[in-house]
Scaffold this motif. Structure first.
Motif, PDB file in Angstrom:
ATOM      1  N   SER A 125       0.820  -1.214   0.000  1.00 58.33           N
ATOM      2  CA  SER A 125       0.000   0.000   0.000  1.00 58.33           C
ATOM      3  C   SER A 125       0.857   1.269   0.000  1.00 58.33           C
ATOM      4  O   SER A 125       0.523   2.242  -0.656  1.00 58.33           O
ATOM      5  N   SER A 126       1.974   1.249   0.703  1.00 59.11           N
ATOM      6  CA  SER A 126       2.858   2.426   0.722  1.00 59.11           C
ATOM      7  C   SER A 126       4.024   2.269  -0.255  1.00 59.11           C
ATOM      8  O   SER A 126       4.878   3.150  -0.349  1.00 59.11           O
ATOM      9  N   LYS A 127       4.054   1.138  -0.974  1.00 57.48           N
ATOM     10  CA  LYS A 127       5.127   0.831  -1.916  1.00 57.48           C
ATOM     11  C   LYS A 127       6.490   1.027  -1.265  1.00 57.48           C
ATOM     12  O   LYS A 127       7.338   1.765  -1.746  1.00 57.48           O
ATOM     13  N   SER A 128       6.673   0.322  -0.158  1.00 59.04           N
ATOM     14  CA  SER A 128       7.940   0.402   0.558  1.00 59.04           C
ATOM     15  C   SER A 128       8.394  -0.982   1.000  1.00 59.04           C
ATOM     16  O   SER A 128       7.579  -1.887   1.169  1.00 59.04           O
ATOM     17  N   VAL A 129       9.703  -1.129   1.174  1.00 56.88           N
ATOM     18  CA  VAL A 129      10.288  -2.387   1.622  1.00 56.88           C
ATOM     19  C   VAL A 129      11.506  -2.049   2.499  1.00 56.88           C
ATOM     20  O   VAL A 129      12.643  -2.178   2.086  1.00 56.88           O
ATOM     21  N   PRO A 130      11.244  -1.552   3.727  1.00 56.65           N
ATOM     22  CA  PRO A 130      12.343  -1.156   4.611  1.00 56.65           C
ATOM     23  C   PRO A 130      13.159  -2.356   5.085  1.00 56.65           C
ATOM     24  O   PRO A 130      12.612  -3.428   5.344  1.00 56.65           O
ATOM     25  N   LEU A 131      14.470  -2.142   5.171  1.00 60.95           N
ATOM     26  CA  LEU A 131      15.388  -3.149   5.684  1.00 60.95           C
ATOM     27  C   LEU A 131      15.632  -2.862   7.156  1.00 60.95           C
ATOM     28  O   LEU A 131      15.986  -1.746   7.518  1.00 60.95           O
ATOM     29  N   MET A 132      15.428  -3.873   8.009  1.00 64.27           N
ATOM     30  CA  MET A 132      15.657  -3.714   9.443  1.00 64.27           C
ATOM     31  C   MET A 132      16.863  -4.558   9.838  1.00 64.27           C
ATOM     32  O   MET A 132      16.940  -5.734   9.478  1.00 64.27           O
ATOM     33  N   ILE A 133      17.783  -3.936  10.571  1.00 64.94           N
ATOM     34  CA  ILE A 133      18.969  -4.640  11.063  1.00 64.94           C
ATOM     35  C   ILE A 133      18.927  -4.585  12.580  1.00 64.94           C
ATOM     36  O   ILE A 133      18.909  -3.497  13.170  1.00 64.94           O
ATOM     37  N   LYS A 134      18.869  -5.746  13.225  1.00 63.85           N
ATOM     38  CA  LYS A 134      18.867  -5.823  14.689  1.00 63.85           C
ATOM     39  C   LYS A 134      20.301  -5.905  15.189  1.00 63.85           C
ATOM     40  O   LYS A 134      21.165  -6.464  14.510  1.00 63.85           O
ATOM     41  N   ASP A 135      20.532  -5.375  16.370  1.00 63.90           N
ATOM     42  CA  ASP A 135      21.841  -5.502  17.022  1.00 63.90           C
ATOM     43  C   ASP A 135      22.972  -5.089  16.074  1.00 63.90           C
ATOM     44  O   ASP A 135      23.851  -5.872  15.745  1.00 63.90           O
ATOM     45  N   VAL A 136      22.940  -3.839  15.617  1.00 63.98           N
ATOM     46  CA  VAL A 136      23.910  -3.328  14.663  1.00 63.98           C
ATOM     47  C   VAL A 136      25.334  -3.520  15.172  1.00 63.98           C
ATOM     48  O   VAL A 136      25.625  -3.296  16.336  1.00 63.98           O
ATOM     49  N   ARG A 137      26.204  -3.969  14.269  1.00 62.21           N
ATOM     50  CA  ARG A 137      27.602  -4.248  14.600  1.00 62.21           C
ATOM     51  C   ARG A 137      28.531  -3.483  13.664  1.00 62.21           C
ATOM     52  O   ARG A 137      28.132  -3.106  12.554  1.00 62.21           O
TER      53      ARG A 137
END
Length: 125
Positions: free
Chosen positions: A90-102
């Motif tokens: 619906s928002s034409k988005s595909v965010p990338l999530m990175i947990k525990d950034v290193r």
């Protein structure tokens, strides 16, 4: 504390078809160990677009992290634990999530749309 710095830079390629990928230009600083979201919006007339996230380490070649088709996310085994993407049609988005950034996550991240369109994010720690 170590700090993570996100530097986003748009690098849209011209397209013959009305398809494009865009990442908002911004700089984000965060503390190592937190979660980070890298935004990616796209435009296409394709009702079932193929979307991709790539990671390119310094002096390396781009590595396919994941392929997103509709709600199906296929990840490379190296990125299964801390990396995820949710496709919001619906928002034409595909965010990338990175947990525990290193620190080892420092790289350029590419959001791509098949057949055309690409944007990149440089992630520095």
């Amino acid at each position: 504390f170590r700090f993570s710095s996100l530097l986003l830079c748009c690098d849209d390629e011209p397209s013959i078809q009305p398809s494009s990928v865009d990442q908002n230009s911004s700089v984000q600083t965060d503390v190592e160990g937190r979660s980070v979201t890298i935004n990616c919006r796209y435009e296409t007339s394709d009702p079932s677009p193929y979307l991709f996230w790539y990671q390119q380490k310094m002096n390396g070649i781009p590595k396919n992290m994941m392929t997103i088709i509709a709600k199906n996310v296929q990840k490379d085994k190296e990125f299964k634990e801390r990396f995820n993407a949710n496709h919001d049609k619906s928002s034409k988005s595909v965010p990338l999530m990175i947990k525990d950034v290193r620190v080892s996550d420092s790289a350029v991240y590419y959001c791509a749309l098949r057949p055309t369109g690409e944007a990149s994010l440089e992630f520095l720690v």
